[in-house]
Design an enzyme around this catalytic site. Structure first.
Site, short mmCIF file in Angstrom:
data_model
loop_
_atom_site.label_atom_id
_atom_site.label_comp_id
_atom_site.label_asym_id
_atom_site.label_seq_id
_atom_site.Cartn_x
_atom_site.Cartn_y
_atom_site.Cartn_z
N HIS A 74 0.85 -1.19 0.00
CA HIS A 74 0.00 0.00 0.00
C HIS A 74 0.88 1.24 0.00
O HIS A 74 1.65 1.45 0.93
CB HIS A 74 -0.90 -0.04 1.24
CG HIS A 74 -2.04 0.89 1.14
ND1 HIS A 74 -2.16 2.00 1.93
CD2 HIS A 74 -3.11 0.89 0.32
CE1 HIS A 74 -3.28 2.64 1.59
NE2 HIS A 74 -3.86 1.99 0.62
N TYR A 204 -10.01 8.23 3.19
CA TYR A 204 -10.62 8.84 4.38
C TYR A 204 -11.39 10.06 3.88
O TYR A 204 -10.79 10.93 3.24
CB TYR A 204 -9.55 9.34 5.35
CG TYR A 204 -8.75 8.27 6.05
CD1 TYR A 204 -9.07 7.86 7.34
CD2 TYR A 204 -7.63 7.70 5.44
CE1 TYR A 204 -8.31 6.90 8.00
CE2 TYR A 204 -6.87 6.74 6.09
CZ TYR A 204 -7.22 6.35 7.37
OH TYR A 204 -6.47 5.40 8.02
N PRO A 295 -8.65 4.37 16.24
CA PRO A 295 -8.21 3.55 15.10
C PRO A 295 -7.88 4.33 13.83
O PRO A 295 -7.31 3.77 12.89
CB PRO A 295 -9.41 2.61 14.86
CG PRO A 295 -10.58 3.31 15.44
CD PRO A 295 -10.06 4.14 16.58
N LYS A 299 -2.77 2.45 14.15
CA LYS A 299 -1.53 2.26 14.91
C LYS A 299 -1.58 1.13 15.94
O LYS A 299 -0.54 0.63 16.36
CB LYS A 299 -1.20 3.55 15.68
CG LYS A 299 -0.88 4.73 14.81
CD LYS A 299 0.51 4.61 14.25
CE LYS A 299 0.77 5.62 13.16
NZ LYS A 299 1.45 5.07 12.02
N TYR A 386 2.00 8.49 9.37
CA TYR A 386 0.98 7.49 9.04
C TYR A 386 1.63 6.14 8.74
O TYR A 386 1.19 5.09 9.22
CB TYR A 386 0.16 7.97 7.84
CG TYR A 386 -1.03 7.11 7.56
CD1 TYR A 386 -2.17 7.17 8.37
CD2 TYR A 386 -1.05 6.23 6.47
CE1 TYR A 386 -3.27 6.37 8.12
CE2 TYR A 386 -2.14 5.43 6.22
CZ TYR A 386 -3.26 5.51 7.04
OH TYR A 386 -4.34 4.71 6.79
P1 RFL Z 1 -5.93 -8.02 21.39
O1 RFL Z 1 -5.85 -8.18 19.91
O2 RFL Z 1 -7.17 -7.45 21.96
O3 RFL Z 1 -5.63 -9.43 22.05
C1 RFL Z 1 -5.85 -9.66 23.41
C2 RFL Z 1 -6.17 -11.13 23.58
O4 RFL Z 1 -6.33 -11.44 24.97
C3 RFL Z 1 -7.47 -12.26 25.13
N1 RFL Z 1 -7.94 -12.11 26.52
C4 RFL Z 1 -7.64 -13.00 27.50
N2 RFL Z 1 -6.95 -14.15 27.47
C5 RFL Z 1 -6.84 -14.85 28.64
N3 RFL Z 1 -7.40 -14.43 29.81
C6 RFL Z 1 -8.11 -13.29 29.88
N4 RFL Z 1 -8.66 -12.91 31.02
C7 RFL Z 1 -8.26 -12.51 28.68
N5 RFL Z 1 -8.88 -11.35 28.38
C8 RFL Z 1 -8.69 -11.12 27.08
C9 RFL Z 1 -8.45 -11.75 24.08
O5 RFL Z 1 -9.44 -12.73 23.74
C10 RFL Z 1 -7.49 -11.51 22.91
O6 RFL Z 1 -7.32 -12.65 22.10
O7 RFL Z 1 -4.73 -7.10 21.94
P2 RFL Z 1 -3.22 -6.87 21.36
O8 RFL Z 1 -2.54 -8.16 21.14
O9 RFL Z 1 -2.64 -5.87 22.26
O10 RFL Z 1 -3.44 -6.23 19.90
C11 RFL Z 1 -4.00 -4.95 19.76
C12 RFL Z 1 -4.76 -4.85 18.42
O11 RFL Z 1 -5.71 -5.91 18.37
C13 RFL Z 1 -5.47 -3.50 18.26
O12 RFL Z 1 -4.66 -2.46 18.73
C14 RFL Z 1 -5.81 -3.22 16.78
O13 RFL Z 1 -6.86 -4.05 16.34
C15 RFL Z 1 -6.19 -1.75 16.59
N6 RFL Z 1 -6.60 -1.44 15.20
C16 RFL Z 1 -5.69 -1.27 14.20
N7 RFL Z 1 -4.37 -1.38 14.46
C17 RFL Z 1 -3.45 -1.27 13.45
O14 RFL Z 1 -2.24 -1.36 13.72
N8 RFL Z 1 -3.84 -1.07 12.14
C18 RFL Z 1 -5.16 -0.96 11.81
O15 RFL Z 1 -5.48 -0.82 10.62
C19 RFL Z 1 -6.15 -1.02 12.86
N9 RFL Z 1 -7.47 -0.91 12.58
C20 RFL Z 1 -7.98 -1.32 14.92
C21 RFL Z 1 -8.38 -1.03 13.59
C22 RFL Z 1 -8.95 -1.45 15.93
C23 RFL Z 1 -10.28 -1.28 15.63
N10 RFL Z 1 -11.24 -1.40 16.67
C24 RFL Z 1 -11.56 -2.70 17.17
C25 RFL Z 1 -11.38 -0.29 17.54
C26 RFL Z 1 -9.73 -0.88 13.30
C27 RFL Z 1 -10.69 -0.98 14.33
C28 RFL Z 1 -12.15 -0.79 14.02
#
Ligand code: RFL
Length: 390
Positions: A74, A204, A295, A299, A386
């Site tokens: 990209h 965007y 989001p 990041k 970005y």
């Molecule tokens: P995660 O992915 O939430 O994983 C945490 C894991 O812990 C589990 N868990 C437990 N396990 C055991 N015991 C417990 N008590 C537990 N409680 C929870 C959960 O089931 C899960 O599997 O956290 P991690 O690893 O820190 O990763 C963070 C990312 O997932 C998050 O920051 C991103 O999704 C944010 N985000 C984006 N980030 C990017 O870098 N590029 C993007 O394009 C991007 N787009 C986005 C996004 C987040 C979005 N939302 C959900 C607000 C787009 C959106 C819409």
């Protein structure tokens, strides 16, 4: 039953899984505990845009083969504001280094497969995870699985990678960590549709009704976002209303948006949160467990994987020679990048969303877009932040 490992990892998201892999490659043992099923975490739709430095980190550790094969390079982003269009290439200040579009759930599935194929220990659907002995002594993680069997894992360190609703942070005594946060009075309605993208690059768009985003996923599936109110009920958004709003908010002369069946929708409120420091005694917090970014700037997952890279190196050094210096510096090392990502994500959120009805604020918002239109230096700064090049 009590098992023993060097690092107990709570959470099999990007942070926990990357940490587990990097530790294994450094000869450090770990056990990963995940509260959800494998099927659930491998189909949970979230991020899609991965920075080049994240891809390089995964590549260095042999974790990016499928991402390289299936991800879409990209090279730029398009901003639209009340009918005006501006393409921001990452190439200009980026030595041609691209970002990659690859769904987070596919990366998670790759990391799980590679971890299990290599003999890694990962328990899904664990319940009642609880931590003890973080303050001196030996940390012990207790949990139940398989409908009630109790287990314990004794470890040297615990990595809290359990996301924004996890339990690890709750084991830190009051006052030992500070949560700094800012409310953001908007949410994203996210949609997945079975239709190829109508654009080669992410769009965007700011419109009178608010923000709309056309994101990329694969050649058959596209991701869209609409700015809505926090807590907006999904029932208020039947598919035809979603398409009507996307058509209105993304419109541009000579450009058409192709529609397809919507097969997934959700509403995510926006928050900006940082927990400082990211460590208490034997507990280290990573990723969303320690910080949430809006989001808009894409990041969150990049920061989560970045934290895992910093912590894995620190633990490897400590395990090899007993030097705890890098462990002591873990929080500060991560927080500099985290705060810069917060700043950029909030700035970008304010650029492309209808944040206020106040005419003064809206004229300032327009001036920010005018600066990007007028200034190659402003565009380069945007591209660097970005694409995560600085
Ligand atoms: P995660 O992915 O939430 O994983 C945490 C894991 O812990 C589990 N868990 C437990 N396990 C055991 N015991 C417990 N008590 C537990 N409680 C929870 C959960 O089931 C899960 O599997 O956290 P991690 O690893 O820190 O990763 C963070 C990312 O997932 C998050 O920051 C991103 O999704 C944010 N985000 C984006 N980030 C990017 O870098 N590029 C993007 O394009 C991007 N787009 C986005 C996004 C987040 C979005 N939302 C959900 C607000 C787009 C959106 C819409």
């Amino acid at each position: 039953m009590r098992a023993r490992t060097q690092v107990g990892i709570v959470g099999a998201g990007p942070a926990g899984l990357v940490l587990a892999h990097l530790l294994r490659q450094a000869g450090v043992s770990s056990v990963v505990l995940e509260s959800r099923s494998r099927e659930y975490v491998e189909s949970r739709v979230r991020a899609g845009l991965i920075e080049n430095r994240t891809v390089e980190l995964l590549d260095r550790h042999g974790l990016a083969d499928r991402l390289r094969e299936r991800g879409m390079p990209h090279l730029g982003t398009e901003l639209r504001s009340f009918g005006r269009r501006l393409r921001i290439p990452y190439g200009e200040g980026a030595d041609g280094r691209a970002m990659v579009v690859y769904p987070q759930q596919d990366l998670v599935a790759d990391l799980i497969r590679l971890w299990l194929d290599g003999g890694g220990e990962l328990h899904f659907e664990v319940e009642d995870v609880s931590l003890a002995g973080l303050d001196g002594g030996r940390p012990v993680i207790s949990y139940r699985y398989g409908g009630g069997v109790s287990r314990e894992v004794e470890c040297d360190l615990v990595a809290g990678c359990d996301g924004s609703h996890g339990v690890c942070r709750g084991h830190v005594p009051e006052g030992a960590m500070t949560e700094l946060s800012q409310d953001i009075p908007i949410a994203w309605l996210g949609v997945l549709a079975r239709i190829g993208p109508s654009t080669d690059e992410i769009i965007y768009s700011l419109h009178e009704h608010g923000f709309a985003g056309h994101m990329l996923r694969t050649s058959e599936v596209s991701r869209f976002y609409l700015q809505v109110r926090p807590g907006e009920p999904l029932e208020e958004w039947p598919d035809d209303r979603i398409w009507a709003e996307l058509q209105a908010r993304l419109q541009s002369p000579g450009w058409t948006l192709a529609e397809g069946p919507i097969f997934q929708k959700n509403v995510a409120d926006m928050r900006s949160v940082v927990v400082e420091p990211m460590r208490w005694r034997s507990l280290f917090l990573l990723g969303d467990a320690a910080h949430i970014v809006p989001p808009t700037g894409a990041k969150g997952m990049n920061l989560a994987i970045g934290d895992a890279g910093v912590l894995a190196a620190a633990i490897a050094e400590w395990c090899a020679g007993g030097d705890a210096r890098q462990l002591d510096e873990y929080s500060d090392a991560c927080l500099t990048r985290v705060w810069r990502a917060q700043e950029f994500s909030l700035w970008m959120t304010a650029l492309v969303h209808r944040m206020s009805d106040d005419p003064h604020q809206r004229r300032l918002q327009r001036a920010r877009f005018d600066s990007l239109m007028a200034s190659p230096a402003a565009r380069r700064t945007f591209a660097e932040s970005y694409a995560g090049l600085n």
